[in-house]
Write a protein that holds these residues in place. Structure first.
Motif, PDB file in Angstrom:
ATOM      1  N   ASP A 279      10.111   2.713   1.008  1.00  0.00           N
ATOM      2  CA  ASP A 279      10.389   2.866   2.433  1.00  0.00           C
ATOM      3  C   ASP A 279      11.875   3.161   2.607  1.00  0.00           C
ATOM      4  OD1 ASP A 279      11.669   0.440   2.109  1.00  0.00           O
ATOM      5  OD2 ASP A 279      10.705  -0.527   3.810  1.00  0.00           O
ATOM      6  N   GLU A 280      12.403   2.998   3.825  1.00  0.00           N
ATOM      7  CA  GLU A 280      13.794   3.332   4.099  1.00  0.00           C
ATOM      8  C   GLU A 280      14.797   2.521   3.286  1.00  0.00           C
ATOM      9  OE1 GLU A 280      11.319   4.852   7.308  1.00  0.00           O
ATOM     10  OE2 GLU A 280      11.400   2.959   6.245  1.00  0.00           O
ATOM     11  N   PHE A 326       1.011   0.070   1.617  1.00  0.00           N
ATOM     12  CA  PHE A 326       2.219   0.879   1.667  1.00  0.00           C
ATOM     13  C   PHE A 326       3.264   0.155   2.495  1.00  0.00           C
ATOM     14  CE2 PHE A 326      -0.194   2.208   5.383  1.00  0.00           C
ATOM     15  CZ  PHE A 326       0.759   2.387   6.382  1.00  0.00           C
ATOM     16  N   MET A 327       4.527   0.574   2.339  1.00  0.00           N
ATOM     17  CA  MET A 327       5.652  -0.035   3.052  1.00  0.00           C
ATOM     18  C   MET A 327       6.227   0.968   4.040  1.00  0.00           C
ATOM     19  SD  MET A 327       6.164  -3.171   1.934  1.00  0.00           S
ATOM     20  CE  MET A 327       7.794  -3.445   2.637  1.00  0.00           C
ATOM     21  N   ALA A 328       6.703   0.470   5.191  1.00  0.00           N
ATOM     22  CA  ALA A 328       7.419   1.284   6.169  1.00  0.00           C
ATOM     23  C   ALA A 328       8.329   0.372   6.967  1.00  0.00           C
ATOM     24  CB  ALA A 328       6.453   2.023   7.101  1.00  0.00           C
ATOM     25  N   CYS A 329       9.630   0.644   6.934  1.00  0.00           N
ATOM     26  CA  CYS A 329      10.620  -0.123   7.693  1.00  0.00           C
ATOM     27  C   CYS A 329      10.586  -1.608   7.361  1.00  0.00           C
ATOM     28  CB  CYS A 329      10.421   0.073   9.194  1.00  0.00           C
ATOM     29  SG  CYS A 329      10.579   1.779   9.712  1.00  0.00           S
ATOM     30  N   GLY A 330      10.397  -1.925   6.087  1.00  0.00           N
ATOM     31  CA  GLY A 330      10.399  -3.321   5.678  1.00  0.00           C
ATOM     32  C   GLY A 330       9.136  -4.069   6.017  1.00  0.00           C
ATOM     33  N   SER A 377       6.514   8.089   2.717  1.00  0.00           N
ATOM     34  CA  SER A 377       7.778   8.722   2.340  1.00  0.00           C
ATOM     35  C   SER A 377       8.780   8.555   3.466  1.00  0.00           C
ATOM     36  CB  SER A 377       7.568  10.217   2.051  1.00  0.00           C
ATOM     37  OG  SER A 377       8.812  10.865   1.904  1.00  0.00           O
ATOM     38  N   PRO A 378       9.903   7.859   3.233  1.00  0.00           N
ATOM     39  CA  PRO A 378      10.910   7.695   4.284  1.00  0.00           C
ATOM     40  C   PRO A 378      11.682   8.971   4.575  1.00  0.00           C
ATOM     41  CG  PRO A 378      11.689   6.748   2.229  1.00  0.00           C
ATOM     42  CD  PRO A 378      10.271   7.164   1.988  1.00  0.00           C
ATOM     43  N   VAL A 379      11.584   9.972   3.706  1.00  0.00           N
ATOM     44  CA  VAL A 379      12.323  11.213   3.898  1.00  0.00           C
ATOM     45  C   VAL A 379      11.795  11.975   5.106  1.00  0.00           C
ATOM     46  CG1 VAL A 379      12.943  13.425   2.869  1.00  0.00           C
ATOM     47  CG2 VAL A 379      12.878  11.361   1.453  1.00  0.00           C
TER      48      VAL A 379
END
Length: 399
Positions: A279-280, A326-330, A377-379
């Motif tokens: 993630d980010e 999955f992970m996103a923003c912690g 994908s954080p990109v």
């Protein structure tokens, strides 16, 4: 006294003589005379070419093709009617006569179409020759541009195009949101499907080492590939630049070798004991141990040589009741199988607040029944999904 009189008189005579002397200059122009007549000829050729190639010619060809199509359809229908008629020879001759007339008209259309096509071919060849001649003449005229005006304008146009492209790239980069850690409602938008890939790839028994990849849940981050080391309860990190491999040992009792896979009611996904995610903020690993009753554990992977295991969180969701994470923003998200068309993001764990939720109710429309791997994908804020040999992309909208 005479001396003083003589000197002024000499001066006067000299001035008078200079006033009556004629002076001429010869001007030599080293530059060639610009061929205005040749330029006018090119302009005239351009006008002629434009007047010869007019839209009416293409419209004429299109109308002929449409007329031919209609007549052929009518002929086919008339022949079918004739085949079905049972008038005992009363009107058969008349029907054949009508069909013969239609065929003659079709032949005339074909001849006209053939003639028109030939004219177009001749016109296209003539236009091509004229364009080549005009191109050659314009190249010759460019040699008279001694001040490099035309070349300068061309260079300016190229620079202007490059500048506009650069501005768009800078604007896209500056507008990319920097998302903080924490809970965000998620909306998924299907972007692309059916990027076909080969099926399962099996490693021959003579090849495996501890550096071999095991399982499908691998990620690329910061110029390195993170994956489950073969036959080990550890994470391997392969540096793409140095080609150097380092390992990260996980907690004691970590389950591996298909002892704690992602599953649903009908089947489990082999060798999914460890799930790497990004993630980010970086790389994460999801797993379970024999000491946690099969519940999922989330750990942060700290970059370095070698990488280190950072902070760890314990969850209360059973890993084999989950199909993927999955992970996103912690925030850790977990999915489960609903049916062959739908997958549900039902669970989340916030690493900042420690809060768990089991009722998210976010549904993913699938193109294939099973999702073997997915990762955020954080990109580009996109969820990449591997589903039964298909790569599918979902745009993640964090509200």
């Amino acid at each position: 006294m005479r001396l003083y009189v003589i000197i002024p008189l000499c001066a006067l005579l000299t001035v008078t003589k200079q006033e009556h002397t004629e002076c001429t200059c010869e001007l030599n122009n080293s530059e060639r005379i610009f061929p205005h007549e040749k330029l006018r000829k090119v302009e005239s050729s351009t006008s002629d070419c434009k007047s010869n190639i007019i839209p009416q010619k293409s419209v004429e060809l299109k109308s002929l093709l449409q007329g031919l199509e209609q007549r052929l359809t009518q002929l086919s229908n008339d022949v079918l009617i004739l085949e079905k008629e049972d008038d005992r020879g009363l009107y058969g001759v008349l029907s054949l006569y009508l069909i013969e007339n239609e065929m003659n008209e079709i032949k005339q259309l074909i001849d006209k179409l053939d003639s028109t096509t030939q004219e177009h071919q001749i016109l296209a060849a003539s236009a091509t020759r004229q364009l080549e001649i005009m191109k050659t003449e314009m190249k010759a005229l460019e040699k008279f541009d001694t001040m490099q005006v035309i070349k300068g304008r061309q260079t300016i146009e190229v620079l202007r195009t490059d500048l506009d492209s650069c501005k768009k790239e800078v604007k896209a980069l500056t507008q990319r949101p920097q998302l903080p850690q924490g809970d965000f409602p998620i909306t998924l938008l299907l972007l692309l499907s059916l990027l076909f890939l080969p099926g399962n790839v099996y490693i021959h028994t003579s090849n495996p080492t501890t550096n071999t990849i095991q399982g499908p849940n691998n990620v690329l981050y910061g110029g390195a590939l993170y994956y489950n080391c073969y036959n080990r309860d550890a994470v391997c990190r392969f540096d793409l630049t140095t080609k150097h491999i380092t390992t990260l040992e996980l907690h004691q009792g970590t389950r591996y070798n298909s002892k704690a896979n992602f599953c649903h009611l009908e089947e489990c996904y082999p060798y999914t004991d460890l799930d790497l995610a990004t993630d980010e903020s970086g790389v994460w690993v999801v797993f379970t141990t024999s000491l946690d009753f099969g519940n999922m554990i989330l750990s942060k992977v700290e970059e370095g040589e070698p990488p280190a295991l950072g902070k760890t969180w314990q969850t209360s969701v059973y890993k084999q009741a989950v199909t993927n994470t999955f992970m996103a923003c912690g925030v850790l998200y977990a999915t489960r199988y609903v049916n062959q068309e739908l997958e549900e993001i039902f669970y989340s764990f916030n690493t900042v607040t420690g809060k768990e939720r089991f009722n998210l109710g976010i549904f993913i429309s699938k193109i294939s029944p099973n999702i073997q791997a997915l990762n955020y994908s954080p990109v580009d804020q996109t969820l990449h999904v591997y589903s039964d040999s298909n790569m599918v992309y979902y745009k993640v909208i964090l509200e």
